[in-house]
Design an enzyme around this catalytic site. Sequence first.
Site, PDB file in Angstrom:
ATOM      1  N   CYS A  82      19.788  18.142   9.935  1.00 43.21           N
ATOM      2  CA  CYS A  82      19.339  19.241  10.823  1.00 43.21           C
ATOM      3  C   CYS A  82      20.582  19.068  11.790  1.00 43.21           C
ATOM      4  CB  CYS A  82      18.119  19.053  11.700  1.00 43.21           C
ATOM      5  SG  CYS A  82      17.737  20.249  12.669  1.00 43.21           S
ATOM      6  N   HIS A 191      14.927  20.117   7.198  1.00 47.15           N
ATOM      7  CA  HIS A 191      14.341  18.772   7.117  1.00 47.15           C
ATOM      8  C   HIS A 191      13.779  18.270   5.799  1.00 47.15           C
ATOM      9  CE1 HIS A 191      14.666  17.904  11.767  1.00 47.15           C
ATOM     10  NE2 HIS A 191      14.654  19.195  11.715  1.00 47.15           N
ATOM     11  N   GLU A 193      12.578  15.539   5.269  1.00 47.23           N
ATOM     12  CA  GLU A 193      11.473  14.787   5.326  1.00 47.23           C
ATOM     13  C   GLU A 193      10.189  15.414   5.598  1.00 47.23           C
ATOM     14  OE1 GLU A 193      14.013  15.058   7.394  1.00 47.23           O
ATOM     15  OE2 GLU A 193      13.385  15.152   9.338  1.00 47.23           O
TER      16      GLU A 193
END
Length: 210
Positions: A82, A191, A193
């Site tokens: 990011c 992202h 994750e």
Amino acid sequence: MTPDVVVLDYGFGNVRSAVRALERAGARVELTADRARAQECDGLVVPGVGAFAACVEGIRAVKGHEVIGRRLAGGRPVLGICVGLQVMFAHGVEHGVDTEGLDEWPGTVERLQAPVVPHMGWNTVEVPEGSRLFSGVAGERFYFVHSYGVRRWELVTNGRTTPPLVTWAEYGGDRFVAAVENGPLCATQFHPEKSGDAGAALLRNWVDSL
Ligand SMILES: NC(=O)CC[C@H](N)C(=O)O
């Protein structure tokens, strides 16, 4: 051998979920700003949430710019996530303030030109041939949360060095860099994750490459 990954702790970033996701991807993970650990680990992750200028200031405060530069000079892997992708570029212009980035790539982070900003949601991406980072998930969607991005790729390699693999995304009629694979330096605007199974597979691809 379980890869040893450091998530750079400079005060900005979605660190807890990044740590957990990297552990699920098979790495032994430490969240730290310790210079020796960040320098010597198998893989360094540079997260980032918030303003470009504040993230760059935070990274410089822990000498992260020197660690990243030394790692890349020695071919040691770094993954930006990011704002961790954005800071790798030469400049970031947010709210009219032009801040120098780490300048690992030429280019400018600027506001997305789309009807609705921030871009918060799932998006498919356009993955170039030969990508290892997106192996097995090139057609999947990834989760983005950002108002700024790199809208023009400026690095010219004119055949002397291996050109980076640049993945693009389109949102609201605007196009921006969604990921870069450039030797030891990889980065994603989205992202991983927070991108479910596809993001988990992408992180495993990176961890397995260490
Ligand atoms: N998720 C984020 O914190 C991104 C913040 C960054 N300043 C952007 O809007 O692109």
